[in-house]
Design a protein around this motif. Sequence first.
Motif, PDB file in Angstrom:
ATOM      1  N   THR A  37      -6.671   4.977  28.088  1.00 41.47           N
ATOM      2  CA  THR A  37      -7.587   6.863  27.719  1.00 41.47           C
ATOM      3  C   THR A  37      -8.992   6.942  26.935  1.00 41.47           C
ATOM      4  OG1 THR A  37      -5.989   7.521  26.628  1.00 41.47           O
ATOM      5  CG2 THR A  37      -5.241   7.965  28.308  1.00 41.47           C
ATOM      6  N   GLY A  38      -9.206   5.797  25.843  1.00 42.03           N
ATOM      7  CA  GLY A  38      -9.875   6.273  24.890  1.00 42.03           C
ATOM      8  C   GLY A  38      -9.651   6.772  23.700  1.00 42.03           C
ATOM      9  N   ALA A  39      -8.210   6.988  23.523  1.00 43.91           N
ATOM     10  CA  ALA A  39      -7.518   8.088  22.843  1.00 43.91           C
ATOM     11  C   ALA A  39      -7.648   7.436  21.357  1.00 43.91           C
ATOM     12  CB  ALA A  39      -6.816   8.866  22.798  1.00 43.91           C
ATOM     13  N   GLY A  40      -7.634   5.805  21.721  1.00 41.06           N
ATOM     14  CA  GLY A  40      -6.567   5.341  20.359  1.00 41.06           C
ATOM     15  C   GLY A  40      -7.650   5.001  19.216  1.00 41.06           C
ATOM     16  N   LEU A  41      -8.616   5.098  19.507  1.00 47.16           N
ATOM     17  CA  LEU A  41     -10.183   4.795  17.970  1.00 47.16           C
ATOM     18  C   LEU A  41      -9.812   6.035  17.233  1.00 47.16           C
ATOM     19  CD1 LEU A  41     -12.175   1.751  19.140  1.00 47.16           C
ATOM     20  CD2 LEU A  41      -9.974   1.997  17.319  1.00 47.16           C
ATOM     21  N   GLY A  42      -9.526   7.254  18.219  1.00 49.12           N
ATOM     22  CA  GLY A  42      -9.956   8.718  17.393  1.00 49.12           C
ATOM     23  C   GLY A  42      -8.512   8.991  16.211  1.00 49.12           C
ATOM     24  N   ILE A  43      -7.463   8.530  17.415  1.00 41.41           N
ATOM     25  CA  ILE A  43      -6.243   8.108  16.327  1.00 41.41           C
ATOM     26  C   ILE A  43      -6.379   7.953  15.349  1.00 41.41           C
ATOM     27  CG2 ILE A  43      -3.863   7.896  16.355  1.00 41.41           C
ATOM     28  CD1 ILE A  43      -3.613   8.854  19.370  1.00 41.41           C
ATOM     29  N   VAL A  44      -7.111   6.327  15.137  1.00 43.15           N
ATOM     30  CA  VAL A  44      -6.695   5.127  13.763  1.00 43.15           C
ATOM     31  C   VAL A  44      -7.870   6.554  13.379  1.00 43.15           C
ATOM     32  CG1 VAL A  44      -7.541   2.921  13.755  1.00 43.15           C
ATOM     33  CG2 VAL A  44      -6.356   3.852  15.002  1.00 43.15           C
ATOM     34  N   GLN A  45      -8.653   6.923  13.532  1.00 43.43           N
ATOM     35  CA  GLN A  45     -10.020   7.906  12.534  1.00 43.43           C
ATOM     36  C   GLN A  45      -8.966   8.697  11.955  1.00 43.43           C
ATOM     37  OE1 GLN A  45     -13.720   8.758  13.507  1.00 43.43           O
ATOM     38  NE2 GLN A  45     -14.515   8.181  12.477  1.00 43.43           N
ATOM     39  N   ARG A  46      -8.446   9.642  12.251  1.00 41.98           N
ATOM     40  CA  ARG A  46      -8.125  10.028  11.906  1.00 41.98           C
ATOM     41  C   ARG A  46      -6.545   9.772  11.025  1.00 41.98           C
ATOM     42  NH1 ARG A  46      -6.858  14.938  14.555  1.00 41.98           N
ATOM     43  NH2 ARG A  46      -8.769  14.814  15.421  1.00 41.98           N
ATOM     44  N   ILE A  47      -5.992   9.445  11.079  1.00 44.85           N
ATOM     45  CA  ILE A  47      -4.977   8.442  10.211  1.00 44.85           C
ATOM     46  C   ILE A  47      -6.191   7.960   8.334  1.00 44.85           C
ATOM     47  CG2 ILE A  47      -3.343   6.632   9.851  1.00 44.85           C
ATOM     48  CD1 ILE A  47      -2.446   7.231  12.632  1.00 44.85           C
ATOM     49  N   ILE A  48      -6.397   6.970   9.245  1.00 43.46           N
ATOM     50  CA  ILE A  48      -8.224   6.613   7.871  1.00 43.46           C
ATOM     51  C   ILE A  48      -8.360   7.842   6.979  1.00 43.46           C
ATOM     52  CG2 ILE A  48      -9.531   4.824   7.424  1.00 43.46           C
ATOM     53  CD1 ILE A  48      -7.098   3.355   8.113  1.00 43.46           C
ATOM     54  N   ILE A 105       0.707  -0.747   0.244  1.00 36.53           N
ATOM     55  CA  ILE A 105       0.215   0.410  -0.056  1.00 36.53           C
ATOM     56  C   ILE A 105       0.834   0.877   0.505  1.00 36.53           C
ATOM     57  CG2 ILE A 105      -1.643   1.463   0.947  1.00 36.53           C
ATOM     58  CD1 ILE A 105      -2.947  -1.349   0.447  1.00 36.53           C
ATOM     59  N   ARG A 106      -0.003   2.310  -0.486  1.00 37.67           N
ATOM     60  CA  ARG A 106       1.177   2.949  -0.683  1.00 37.67           C
ATOM     61  C   ARG A 106       0.217   4.084   0.374  1.00 37.67           C
ATOM     62  NH1 ARG A 106       4.762   5.384  -2.857  1.00 37.67           N
ATOM     63  NH2 ARG A 106       5.548   7.596  -3.572  1.00 37.67           N
ATOM     64  N   CYS A 107       1.595   4.985   1.725  1.00 44.06           N
ATOM     65  CA  CYS A 107       0.458   5.460   2.783  1.00 44.06           C
ATOM     66  C   CYS A 107       2.105   5.580   3.484  1.00 44.06           C
ATOM     67  CB  CYS A 107       0.136   4.073   3.510  1.00 44.06           C
ATOM     68  SG  CYS A 107       1.463   2.670   4.139  1.00 44.06           S
ATOM     69  N   ASP A 108       1.953   6.825   4.799  1.00 45.51           N
ATOM     70  CA  ASP A 108       2.641   6.946   5.933  1.00 45.51           C
ATOM     71  C   ASP A 108       2.408   5.129   6.662  1.00 45.51           C
ATOM     72  OD1 ASP A 108       3.568   7.534   7.911  1.00 45.51           O
ATOM     73  OD2 ASP A 108       2.891   9.744   8.133  1.00 45.51           O
ATOM     74  N   LYS A 109       3.699   4.879   6.008  1.00 46.30           N
ATOM     75  CA  LYS A 109       4.025   3.869   6.762  1.00 46.30           C
ATOM     76  C   LYS A 109       4.365   4.098   8.538  1.00 46.30           C
ATOM     77  CE  LYS A 109       8.018   0.463   8.277  1.00 46.30           C
ATOM     78  NZ  LYS A 109       8.839  -0.005   7.463  1.00 46.30           N
ATOM     79  N   ILE A 110       4.779   4.700   8.674  1.00 45.58           N
ATOM     80  CA  ILE A 110       4.185   5.223  10.503  1.00 45.58           C
ATOM     81  C   ILE A 110       2.835   5.136  11.290  1.00 45.58           C
ATOM     82  CG2 ILE A 110       5.217   6.782  12.238  1.00 45.58           C
ATOM     83  CD1 ILE A 110       7.776   7.939  10.435  1.00 45.58           C
ATOM     84  N   LYS A 111       2.137   6.114  10.504  1.00 45.90           N
ATOM     85  CA  LYS A 111       1.210   6.377  10.621  1.00 45.90           C
ATOM     86  C   LYS A 111       0.077   4.913  10.374  1.00 45.90           C
ATOM     87  CE  LYS A 111       1.263  10.906  10.790  1.00 45.90           C
ATOM     88  NZ  LYS A 111      -0.094  12.221  10.047  1.00 45.90           N
ATOM     89  N   MET A 112       0.693   4.306   9.582  1.00 46.03           N
ATOM     90  CA  MET A 112      -0.005   3.134   9.390  1.00 46.03           C
ATOM     91  C   MET A 112      -0.172   2.626   9.961  1.00 46.03           C
ATOM     92  SD  MET A 112      -2.474   2.374   7.341  1.00 46.03           S
ATOM     93  CE  MET A 112      -2.635   2.841   6.516  1.00 46.03           C
ATOM     94  N   SER A 113       1.223   2.120  10.787  1.00 42.74           N
ATOM     95  CA  SER A 113       1.350   1.122  11.991  1.00 42.74           C
ATOM     96  C   SER A 113       0.593   1.539  13.296  1.00 42.74           C
ATOM     97  CB  SER A 113       3.369   1.419  12.134  1.00 42.74           C
ATOM     98  OG  SER A 113       4.420   1.056  11.787  1.00 42.74           O
ATOM     99  N   GLU A 114       0.900   2.585  13.568  1.00 41.69           N
ATOM    100  CA  GLU A 114       0.039   2.722  14.470  1.00 41.69           C
ATOM    101  C   GLU A 114      -1.774   2.297  14.394  1.00 41.69           C
ATOM    102  OE1 GLU A 114      -0.523   4.859  17.915  1.00 41.69           O
ATOM    103  OE2 GLU A 114       1.374   5.570  17.230  1.00 41.69           O
ATOM    104  N   VAL A 115      -2.026   2.302  12.832  1.00 40.54           N
ATOM    105  CA  VAL A 115      -3.808   2.218  13.441  1.00 40.54           C
ATOM    106  C   VAL A 115      -3.600   0.567  13.453  1.00 40.54           C
ATOM    107  CG1 VAL A 115      -5.018   1.670  11.268  1.00 40.54           C
ATOM    108  CG2 VAL A 115      -4.056   3.559  11.195  1.00 40.54           C
ATOM    109  N   PHE A 116      -3.015  -0.175  12.725  1.00 36.95           N
ATOM    110  CA  PHE A 116      -2.834  -1.668  13.349  1.00 36.95           C
ATOM    111  C   PHE A 116      -2.281  -1.838  14.298  1.00 36.95           C
ATOM    112  CE2 PHE A 116      -2.494  -2.211   8.324  1.00 36.95           C
ATOM    113  CZ  PHE A 116      -3.123  -3.097   8.193  1.00 36.95           C
ATOM    114  N   LEU A 117      -1.647  -1.525  15.161  1.00 37.14           N
ATOM    115  CA  LEU A 117      -0.903  -1.441  16.458  1.00 37.14           C
ATOM    116  C   LEU A 117      -1.923  -0.896  17.422  1.00 37.14           C
ATOM    117  CD1 LEU A 117       1.082  -2.452  18.520  1.00 37.14           C
ATOM    118  CD2 LEU A 117       1.487  -0.066  18.454  1.00 37.14           C
ATOM    119  N   ASN A 118      -3.008  -0.325  17.752  1.00 40.06           N
ATOM    120  CA  ASN A 118      -4.155  -0.102  17.923  1.00 40.06           C
ATOM    121  C   ASN A 118      -4.453  -1.167  17.795  1.00 40.06           C
ATOM    122  OD1 ASN A 118      -4.690   2.467  19.755  1.00 40.06           O
ATOM    123  ND2 ASN A 118      -3.889   3.088  18.148  1.00 40.06           N
ATOM    124  N   LEU A 119      -5.163  -1.306  16.509  1.00 41.49           N
ATOM    125  CA  LEU A 119      -6.398  -2.459  16.533  1.00 41.49           C
ATOM    126  C   LEU A 119      -6.221  -3.377  17.136  1.00 41.49           C
ATOM    127  CD1 LEU A 119      -8.418  -1.272  12.865  1.00 41.49           C
ATOM    128  CD2 LEU A 119      -8.605  -0.696  15.035  1.00 41.49           C
TER     129      LEU A 119
END
Length: 176
Positions: free
Chosen positions: A138-149, A60-74
Amino acid sequence: TKKMDTLISDLLKLSRISRIKNPYEDVDMNELVKEILERIAFDIKEQNVDLQVQDNLPVIRCDKIKMSEVFLNLINNAIKFSSKNEEERPKVTVGFSDGGDSYKFFVKDNGIGIAPKDQEKVFGFFQRLHTQEEFEGTGAGLGIVQRIIDDHKGKIWIESELGHGAEFFFTLPKNL
C-alpha cells in the motif's frame, strides 16, 4: 477486496504505532535481525536472496516491537525490489557503523533503485512510485518506519540512483 483489507490493516498498524508506547529495553540487534530473517525465511529462499548481515550488531535501547517493524519493512522492501533485478541474484546487506553518539544502520540492495527526485516521496504515507501490478503493498511501510525512527530521535534517508540499487540508512542515538 484484498487490496482494501491490506490498506485497512496498514492504517490500523499506523494508528497503533503512533499510540502504543512499549517500554524501551536493551535489545541485541543480532537477535532481533535473526528473528526477522526466520519470519521471512520462505521469501529469502524462494527469491534466492544472497542476504548478508554484519557480525556484532550493537545492543540498542529501544522499543523492540517497533524496531522489529523497521528492520522487517526495510529488509522486505530490499528483497521485493532486488528480486526485480534480472541481471543478477538479489543481494541484500544489513550492517552498521559507530557514529560516536549514535549508531548508523543500513539496509542495502541491488534492486531497481530510486531516482533522487522521488526519494523524499517514499516516506509519505501511501505514496507509491509503482503500480500495484508491478509491486504489492500500500505504500504505508516506509511512512511507518520513518515515524518509528522519529520516535527514537533518529534520522532516516536513502542513497540511491535509478537502476543501481538502494541503500537505506537510519541513525539511533546511544543514550535513549
